[in-house]
Design a protein around this motif. Structure first.
Motif, PDB file in Angstrom:
ATOM      1  N   ILE A   6      -1.046  -9.629  -2.618  1.00 25.27           N
ATOM      2  CA  ILE A   6      -2.495  -9.545  -2.845  1.00 25.27           C
ATOM      3  C   ILE A   6      -2.984  -8.129  -2.556  1.00 25.27           C
ATOM      4  CG2 ILE A   6      -4.758 -10.358  -2.052  1.00 25.27           C
ATOM      5  CD1 ILE A   6      -3.481 -13.121  -1.698  1.00 25.27           C
ATOM      6  N   TYR A   7      -2.519  -7.551  -1.450  1.00 22.50           N
ATOM      7  CA  TYR A   7      -2.882  -6.158  -1.155  1.00 22.50           C
ATOM      8  C   TYR A   7      -2.375  -5.226  -2.253  1.00 22.50           C
ATOM      9  CZ  TYR A   7      -4.531  -7.245   3.539  1.00 22.50           C
ATOM     10  OH  TYR A   7      -5.238  -7.737   4.611  1.00 22.50           O
ATOM     11  N   GLY A   8      -1.171  -5.470  -2.717  1.00 24.50           N
ATOM     12  CA  GLY A   8      -0.623  -4.663  -3.808  1.00 24.50           C
ATOM     13  C   GLY A   8      -1.463  -4.774  -5.065  1.00 24.50           C
ATOM     14  N   LEU A   9      -1.931  -5.979  -5.364  1.00 21.64           N
ATOM     15  CA  LEU A   9      -2.782  -6.190  -6.536  1.00 21.64           C
ATOM     16  C   LEU A   9      -4.132  -5.495  -6.368  1.00 21.64           C
ATOM     17  CD1 LEU A   9      -3.218  -7.462  -9.295  1.00 21.64           C
ATOM     18  CD2 LEU A   9      -3.861  -9.602  -8.129  1.00 21.64           C
ATOM     19  N   ILE A  63     -11.476  -8.217  -7.001  1.00 20.80           N
ATOM     20  CA  ILE A  63     -11.084  -7.684  -5.687  1.00 20.80           C
ATOM     21  C   ILE A  63     -11.786  -8.461  -4.575  1.00 20.80           C
ATOM     22  CG2 ILE A  63     -11.294  -5.668  -4.159  1.00 20.80           C
ATOM     23  CD1 ILE A  63     -10.763  -3.944  -6.709  1.00 20.80           C
ATOM     24  N   TYR A  64     -13.052  -8.710  -4.760  1.00 18.16           N
ATOM     25  CA  TYR A  64     -13.824  -9.483  -3.778  1.00 18.16           C
ATOM     26  C   TYR A  64     -13.199 -10.860  -3.572  1.00 18.16           C
ATOM     27  CZ  TYR A  64     -18.272 -10.376  -1.358  1.00 18.16           C
ATOM     28  OH  TYR A  64     -19.234 -10.631  -0.424  1.00 18.16           O
ATOM     29  N   THR A  65     -12.806 -11.482  -4.671  1.00 16.94           N
ATOM     30  CA  THR A  65     -12.158 -12.796  -4.611  1.00 16.94           C
ATOM     31  C   THR A  65     -10.820 -12.715  -3.891  1.00 16.94           C
ATOM     32  OG1 THR A  65     -13.251 -13.436  -6.664  1.00 16.94           O
ATOM     33  CG2 THR A  65     -11.340 -14.736  -6.014  1.00 16.94           C
ATOM     34  N   LEU A  66     -10.044 -11.665  -4.172  1.00 16.57           N
ATOM     35  CA  LEU A  66      -8.745 -11.501  -3.506  1.00 16.57           C
ATOM     36  C   LEU A  66      -8.908 -11.333  -1.996  1.00 16.57           C
ATOM     37  CD1 LEU A  66      -6.960  -9.196  -6.117  1.00 16.57           C
ATOM     38  CD2 LEU A  66      -6.441 -11.606  -5.621  1.00 16.57           C
ATOM     39  N   VAL A  67      -9.940 -10.612  -1.582  1.00 16.69           N
ATOM     40  CA  VAL A  67     -10.196 -10.491  -0.145  1.00 16.69           C
ATOM     41  C   VAL A  67     -10.564 -11.865   0.421  1.00 16.69           C
ATOM     42  CG1 VAL A  67     -11.700  -9.466   1.619  1.00 16.69           C
ATOM     43  CG2 VAL A  67     -10.837  -8.045  -0.254  1.00 16.69           C
ATOM     44  N   GLY A  68     -11.315 -12.634  -0.354  1.00 11.35           N
ATOM     45  CA  GLY A  68     -11.625 -14.001   0.064  1.00 11.35           C
ATOM     46  C   GLY A  68     -10.374 -14.849   0.222  1.00 11.35           C
ATOM     47  N   PHE A  84     -15.043  -2.059   3.390  1.00 14.04           N
ATOM     48  CA  PHE A  84     -14.408  -2.253   2.080  1.00 14.04           C
ATOM     49  C   PHE A  84     -15.159  -3.328   1.289  1.00 14.04           C
ATOM     50  CE2 PHE A  84     -11.328  -4.228  -0.783  1.00 14.04           C
ATOM     51  CZ  PHE A  84     -10.783  -3.114  -1.406  1.00 14.04           C
ATOM     52  N   VAL A  85     -15.499  -4.421   1.964  1.00 13.82           N
ATOM     53  CA  VAL A  85     -16.227  -5.513   1.320  1.00 13.82           C
ATOM     54  C   VAL A  85     -17.624  -5.052   0.900  1.00 13.82           C
ATOM     55  CG1 VAL A  85     -17.225  -7.815   1.698  1.00 13.82           C
ATOM     56  CG2 VAL A  85     -14.897  -7.327   2.466  1.00 13.82           C
ATOM     57  N   ILE A  86     -18.294  -4.299   1.765  1.00 13.09           N
ATOM     58  CA  ILE A  86     -19.624  -3.766   1.425  1.00 13.09           C
ATOM     59  C   ILE A  86     -19.524  -2.824   0.228  1.00 13.09           C
ATOM     60  CG2 ILE A  86     -21.477  -2.245   2.237  1.00 13.09           C
ATOM     61  CD1 ILE A  86     -21.000  -3.512   5.060  1.00 13.09           C
ATOM     62  N   ALA A  87     -18.525  -1.939   0.236  1.00 12.76           N
ATOM     63  CA  ALA A  87     -18.334  -1.008  -0.887  1.00 12.76           C
ATOM     64  C   ALA A  87     -18.060  -1.773  -2.181  1.00 12.76           C
ATOM     65  CB  ALA A  87     -17.195  -0.040  -0.583  1.00 12.76           C
ATOM     66  N   VAL A  90     -21.340  -3.145  -3.470  1.00 15.22           N
ATOM     67  CA  VAL A  90     -22.149  -2.075  -4.064  1.00 15.22           C
ATOM     68  C   VAL A  90     -21.583  -1.683  -5.428  1.00 15.22           C
ATOM     69  CG1 VAL A  90     -22.922   0.328  -3.783  1.00 15.22           C
ATOM     70  CG2 VAL A  90     -22.979  -1.241  -1.827  1.00 15.22           C
ATOM     71  N   LEU A  91     -20.266  -1.581  -5.525  1.00 14.54           N
ATOM     72  CA  LEU A  91     -19.617  -1.272  -6.802  1.00 14.54           C
ATOM     73  C   LEU A  91     -19.989  -2.310  -7.863  1.00 14.54           C
ATOM     74  CD1 LEU A  91     -17.379   0.476  -8.330  1.00 14.54           C
ATOM     75  CD2 LEU A  91     -15.834  -1.373  -7.690  1.00 14.54           C
ATOM     76  N   ILE A  92     -19.935  -3.572  -7.491  1.00 11.86           N
ATOM     77  CA  ILE A  92     -20.275  -4.657  -8.421  1.00 11.86           C
ATOM     78  C   ILE A  92     -21.733  -4.526  -8.868  1.00 11.86           C
ATOM     79  CG2 ILE A  92     -20.623  -7.161  -8.630  1.00 11.86           C
ATOM     80  CD1 ILE A  92     -18.193  -7.443  -6.650  1.00 11.86           C
TER      81      ILE A  92
END
Length: 170
Positions: A6-9, A63-68, A84-87, A90-92
């Protein structure tokens, strides 16, 4: 064990997004405007940028989902990856604003400008072009902010993994 994939993705997605952003912003778009008329280059760019901006918010959501997904295994990961989650959020949001609001308004103004210009209404065309330039400027600044966020996110996740690789067996 699957968390390393997941981190690699996440890293792969961020890298692709960043490389694509840099390529489109600093190589492809300037190339078009230096080899075609402004109107022709603008028509080409208007076909590409909707996909470009969509790729930002869609990739951000993935990415947000993968962190979830990572948080299922380790509940504290959201706290550890707070910035990272906040960034990512903001990106989204910026990518959605570019895709759903700013780009359509700018495209509408550009079409109106060429239509009024073809009717020979120079003064009205200047006013519309001034509005277009404002939205184009906003779009350009937000695009650069997104690139900075993408760089931040990539560096952040790489540093995070370097500092915590032993606990994640990466």
């Amino acid at each position: 064990m699957w968390d390393k994939y997941i981190y690699g993705l996440i890293i792969f997605l961020l890298f692709c997004l960043l490389v694509g952003s840099i390529f489109i912003t600093f190589i492809y778009t300037p190339y078009l405007f230096s080899h075609y008329s402004t109107k022709e280059a603008g028509e080409i760019v208007s076909k590409i940028f909707p996909f470009y901006f969509k790729s930002g918010w869609i990739t951000g959501i993935i990415i947000y989902t993968l962190v979830g997904v990572l948080s299922v295994k380790e509940k504290e990961i959201i706290k550890k990856l707070k910035w990272f989650v906040i960034a990512t959020a903001v990106l989204i949001l910026i990518s959605m604003a570019l895709d759903r609001a700013i780009l359509p308004i700018a495209e509408s103004l550009k079409s109106e400008y060429y239509h009024i210009l073809s009717e020979g209404k120079q003064n009205e065309a200047k006013i519309i072009f001034s509005r277009f330039k404002t939205f184009h400027g906003i779009s350009s600044v937000l695009n650069l902010v997104n690139i900075i966020i993408e760089i931040f996110m990539l560096i952040y996740i790489l540093k995070f993994l370097k500092n915590y690789r032993k606990s994640y067996s990466i």
